[in-house]
Write an enzyme that holds these catalytic residues in place. Structure first.
Site, PDB file in Angstrom:
ATOM      1  N   LYS A 164     -62.930 -24.601  95.319  1.00 24.37           N
ATOM      2  CA  LYS A 164     -63.872 -23.524  95.638  1.00 24.37           C
ATOM      3  C   LYS A 164     -65.317 -24.059  95.600  1.00 24.37           C
ATOM      4  O   LYS A 164     -66.280 -23.319  95.740  1.00 24.37           O
ATOM      5  CB  LYS A 164     -63.720 -22.363  94.662  1.00 24.37           C
ATOM      6  CG  LYS A 164     -62.425 -21.596  94.848  1.00 24.37           C
ATOM      7  CD  LYS A 164     -62.296 -20.467  93.844  1.00 24.37           C
ATOM      8  CE  LYS A 164     -63.257 -19.341  94.157  1.00 24.37           C
ATOM      9  NZ  LYS A 164     -63.075 -18.185  93.258  1.00 24.37           N
ATOM     10  N   ARG A 217     -70.227 -12.783  80.180  1.00 26.67           N
ATOM     11  CA  ARG A 217     -69.253 -12.365  81.198  1.00 26.67           C
ATOM     12  C   ARG A 217     -67.885 -12.277  80.543  1.00 26.67           C
ATOM     13  O   ARG A 217     -67.614 -12.936  79.547  1.00 26.67           O
ATOM     14  CB  ARG A 217     -69.171 -13.398  82.332  1.00 26.67           C
ATOM     15  CG  ARG A 217     -70.406 -13.524  83.179  1.00 26.67           C
ATOM     16  CD  ARG A 217     -70.444 -12.462  84.262  1.00 26.67           C
ATOM     17  NE  ARG A 217     -71.703 -12.503  84.986  1.00 26.67           N
ATOM     18  CZ  ARG A 217     -71.939 -13.254  86.052  1.00 26.67           C
ATOM     19  NH1 ARG A 217     -71.005 -14.029  86.520  1.00 26.67           N
ATOM     20  NH2 ARG A 217     -73.111 -13.224  86.653  1.00 26.67           N
ATOM     21  N   VAL A 274     -62.560 -15.459  86.742  1.00 32.13           N
ATOM     22  CA  VAL A 274     -61.343 -16.234  86.520  1.00 32.13           C
ATOM     23  C   VAL A 274     -61.681 -17.731  86.481  1.00 32.13           C
ATOM     24  O   VAL A 274     -62.497 -18.206  87.280  1.00 32.13           O
ATOM     25  CB  VAL A 274     -60.308 -15.974  87.634  1.00 32.13           C
ATOM     26  CG1 VAL A 274     -58.957 -16.581  87.257  1.00 32.13           C
ATOM     27  CG2 VAL A 274     -60.170 -14.484  87.937  1.00 32.13           C
ATOM     28  N   GLY A 298     -81.906 -18.590  78.923  1.00 29.68           N
ATOM     29  CA  GLY A 298     -81.382 -17.372  78.280  1.00 29.68           C
ATOM     30  C   GLY A 298     -79.870 -17.243  78.387  1.00 29.68           C
ATOM     31  O   GLY A 298     -79.317 -16.146  78.256  1.00 29.68           O
ATOM     32  N   TYR A 303     -69.953  -8.333  99.483  1.00 30.96           N
ATOM     33  CA  TYR A 303     -68.628  -8.697  98.961  1.00 30.96           C
ATOM     34  C   TYR A 303     -68.097  -7.589  98.042  1.00 30.96           C
ATOM     35  O   TYR A 303     -66.959  -7.136  98.189  1.00 30.96           O
ATOM     36  CB  TYR A 303     -68.722 -10.030  98.197  1.00 30.96           C
ATOM     37  CG  TYR A 303     -67.482 -10.350  97.392  1.00 30.96           C
ATOM     38  CD1 TYR A 303     -66.361 -10.907  97.997  1.00 30.96           C
ATOM     39  CD2 TYR A 303     -67.423 -10.086  96.027  1.00 30.96           C
ATOM     40  CE1 TYR A 303     -65.223 -11.185  97.262  1.00 30.96           C
ATOM     41  CE2 TYR A 303     -66.294 -10.367  95.281  1.00 30.96           C
ATOM     42  CZ  TYR A 303     -65.189 -10.912  95.902  1.00 30.96           C
ATOM     43  OH  TYR A 303     -64.061 -11.174  95.173  1.00 30.96           O
TER      44      TYR A 303
HETATM   45  N1  NAD Z   1     -61.659 -16.194  91.212  1.00 34.48           N
HETATM   46  C1  NAD Z   1     -62.278 -15.125  90.775  1.00 34.48           C
HETATM   47  O1  NAD Z   1     -62.982 -15.194  89.740  1.00 34.48           O
HETATM   48  C2  NAD Z   1     -62.122 -13.807  91.487  1.00 34.48           C
HETATM   49  C3  NAD Z   1     -62.742 -12.680  90.902  1.00 34.48           C
HETATM   50  C4  NAD Z   1     -62.600 -11.458  91.548  1.00 34.48           C
HETATM   51  C5  NAD Z   1     -61.840 -11.344  92.708  1.00 34.48           C
HETATM   52  N2  NAD Z   1     -61.280 -12.447  93.252  1.00 34.48           N
HETATM   53  C6  NAD Z   1     -60.490 -12.274  94.485  1.00 34.48           C
HETATM   54  O2  NAD Z   1     -59.234 -12.884  94.294  1.00 34.48           O
HETATM   55  C7  NAD Z   1     -58.737 -13.408  95.523  1.00 34.48           C
HETATM   56  C8  NAD Z   1     -58.417 -14.879  95.350  1.00 34.48           C
HETATM   57  O3  NAD Z   1     -59.621 -15.546  94.976  1.00 34.48           O
HETATM   58  P1  NAD Z   1     -59.689 -17.086  94.684  1.00 34.48           P
HETATM   59  O4  NAD Z   1     -60.592 -17.267  93.533  1.00 34.48           O
HETATM   60  O5  NAD Z   1     -58.325 -17.647  94.643  1.00 34.48           O
HETATM   61  O6  NAD Z   1     -60.491 -17.580  95.973  1.00 34.48           O
HETATM   62  P2  NAD Z   1     -60.124 -18.681  97.068  1.00 34.48           P
HETATM   63  O7  NAD Z   1     -61.282 -18.694  98.000  1.00 34.48           O
HETATM   64  O8  NAD Z   1     -59.719 -19.945  96.402  1.00 34.48           O
HETATM   65  O9  NAD Z   1     -58.844 -18.048  97.778  1.00 34.48           O
HETATM   66  C9  NAD Z   1     -58.921 -17.238  98.910  1.00 34.48           C
HETATM   67  C10 NAD Z   1     -58.038 -17.856  99.985  1.00 34.48           C
HETATM   68  O10 NAD Z   1     -58.078 -17.018 101.136  1.00 34.48           O
HETATM   69  C11 NAD Z   1     -58.119 -17.852 102.264  1.00 34.48           C
HETATM   70  N3  NAD Z   1     -58.740 -17.115 103.358  1.00 34.48           N
HETATM   71  C12 NAD Z   1     -60.052 -16.793 103.488  1.00 34.48           C
HETATM   72  N4  NAD Z   1     -60.239 -16.131 104.635  1.00 34.48           N
HETATM   73  C13 NAD Z   1     -59.027 -16.033 105.237  1.00 34.48           C
HETATM   74  C14 NAD Z   1     -58.588 -15.481 106.458  1.00 34.48           C
HETATM   75  N5  NAD Z   1     -59.448 -14.891 107.290  1.00 34.48           N
HETATM   76  N6  NAD Z   1     -57.283 -15.555 106.777  1.00 34.48           N
HETATM   77  C15 NAD Z   1     -56.405 -16.175 105.943  1.00 34.48           C
HETATM   78  N7  NAD Z   1     -56.774 -16.726 104.767  1.00 34.48           N
HETATM   79  C16 NAD Z   1     -58.077 -16.660 104.421  1.00 34.48           C
HETATM   80  C17 NAD Z   1     -58.922 -19.061 101.851  1.00 34.48           C
HETATM   81  O11 NAD Z   1     -58.631 -20.191 102.672  1.00 34.48           O
HETATM   82  C18 NAD Z   1     -58.497 -19.252 100.426  1.00 34.48           C
HETATM   83  O12 NAD Z   1     -57.425 -20.146 100.322  1.00 34.48           O
HETATM   84  C19 NAD Z   1     -59.819 -13.132  96.556  1.00 34.48           C
HETATM   85  O13 NAD Z   1     -59.484 -11.946  97.233  1.00 34.48           O
HETATM   86  C20 NAD Z   1     -61.062 -12.941  95.712  1.00 34.48           C
HETATM   87  O14 NAD Z   1     -62.009 -12.142  96.376  1.00 34.48           O
HETATM   88  C21 NAD Z   1     -61.392 -13.682  92.656  1.00 34.48           C
END
Ligand code: NAD
Length: 336
Positions: free
Chosen positions: A199, A230, A191, A224, A160
């Site tokens: 999720k 974070r 976040v 711990g 990832y």
């Molecule tokens: N939440 C965090 O702490 C965090 C931290 C770092 C990065 N991110 C990044 O932020 C973005 C949003 O994260 P999030 O926390 O809202 O996660 P999330 O999983 O709730 O949102 C991702 C969305 O993408 C959709 N999705 C997945 N595969 C898909 C595909 N092939 N086609 C269309 N839609 C698809 C999912 O259905 C989901 O609704 C992501 O790119 C994630 O990697 C999130």
């Protein structure tokens, strides 16, 4: 809340991954603050399919979008046919959140296909439509690099993290080749906040500990946990970063964190205070290898080039969020 002078009314905005946590918050932000904007959510939504780690393949959920009045298109970013459904729109802004967001999926092929291959198409769409592109990168690109994690000093340690790192490299090439484009990558740290519940196990520990406490039990933490820290960032600060990323002083990839790391123990203690309980803590051994023990975003460039300034301390974010944690517990968890 408006974070800069952009008037998004009469603008057309694409939010990929808009049925997920961060994407749905963006959708409601625009709907509430810019009611004349055209908002298009593109998301695969969830099916019953699961990865070998037991987690769902995508977390998008209709309940995150109840009350949303914009266009919704169910589609896969991997499918050229589905992406064609977006051709008819003349997007001004693209917020690309869709991804496999689960950091513990180890199938390299599927992660690279979903997160990286699709990114070329998103970049091309932004270029052809002359749209500003803000995309989600991640703190996972840093692996166990020492704090403070600084853009340009990445060392991903799982598929990832590598996929987001690869997206950043592709974005840098586009920024160089097409300097007329506006492209900003945001490396979100941890976040937490509204609409993350769906999720499931990958939701933040804020809601997970909150629900353990609401079920009358002590929160379960790794041994711990007072030393595992974070950079937790509240969803409203993440929205701020996305809006400010639309008018960068410079294209680039920027950290989105508070730069004030806090421990998992802090989260549990703040929650117990907010919920008026005193259950103590249950500890168990951390089963994970390659676990980030200390993250702290270096946000100096985010401040300088985006004007990003985190506004929410952990205590304030949890206080703002606590009613939703309770409501979700009552409606989604308590009855089984
Ligand atoms: N939440 C965090 O702490 C965090 C931290 C770092 C990065 N991110 C990044 O932020 C973005 C949003 O994260 P999030 O926390 O809202 O996660 P999330 O999983 O709730 O949102 C991702 C969305 O993408 C959709 N999705 C997945 N595969 C898909 C595909 N092939 N086609 C269309 N839609 C698809 C999912 O259905 C989901 O609704 C992501 O790119 C994630 O990697 C999130």
């Amino acid at each position: 809340m408006k974070y800069n002078d952009i008037d998004f009314n009469d603008k057309t905005i694409l939010i990929t991954g808009g049925a997920g946590f961060i994407g749905s918050n963006l959708a409601f932000y625009f709907q509430e603050n810019f009611p004349e904007s055209t908002i298009v959510v593109f998301d695969k939504f969830r099916s019953e399919e699961r990865f070998s780690n037991g987690n769902l393949k995508s977390f998008g959920h209709y309940k995150n979008l109840i009350g949303f009045h914009g266009d919704i298109i169910c589609g896969d970013i991997n499918s050229k046919d589905d992406m064609q459904l977006l051709e008819k729109y003349d997007f001004d802004y693209i917020f690309h959140e869709a991804a496999i967001s689960d950091t513990r999926v180890y199938d390299q092929e599927v992660i690279m296909q979903t997160n990286v291959n699709s990114f070329y198409d998103i970049l091309e769409m932004a270029r052809k439509k002359n749209a500003v592109l803000v995309y989600a990168s991640s703190a996972a690109t840093y692996g166990s690099q020492p704090s403070p994690q600084t853009v340009g000093m990445e060392g991903p340690e799982n598929p990832y993290g590598f996929s987001k790192y690869a997206m950043d490299q592709i974005a840098y090439r586009y920024m160089k080749e097409y300097p007329e484009m506006t492209i900003v990558g945001l490396k979100y740290f941890n976040v937490y906040g509204s609409r993350e519940f769906f999720k499931d196990k990958t939701a933040s520990t804020v809601i997970q500990f909150g629900h353990q406490i609401l079920s009358g039990k002590a929160p379960r933490l790794f041994e711990g946990s007072d030393r595992i820290v974070r950079d937790f960032i509240y969803i409203k600060d993440v929205i701020q970063a996305n809006i400010k990323a639309c008018t960068p002083k410079k294209n680039g990839v920027y950290n989105v964190g508070t730069s004030k790391p806090r421990s998992f123990q802090d989260i549990a203690d703040i929650l117990q205070k907010e919920l008026g309980t005193d259950y103590g803590t249950e500890y168990f051994p951390n089963p994970f290898t390659g676990y980030q023990m200390h993250t702290q975003a270096d946000i100096s460039t985010s401040r300088e080039y985006l004007g990003f300034e985190p506004e929410w301390e952990l205590e304030e974010g949890i206080r703002d969020y606590i009613e939703e944690i309770k409501t979700i517990y009552d409606t989604e968890v308590a009855d089984g």
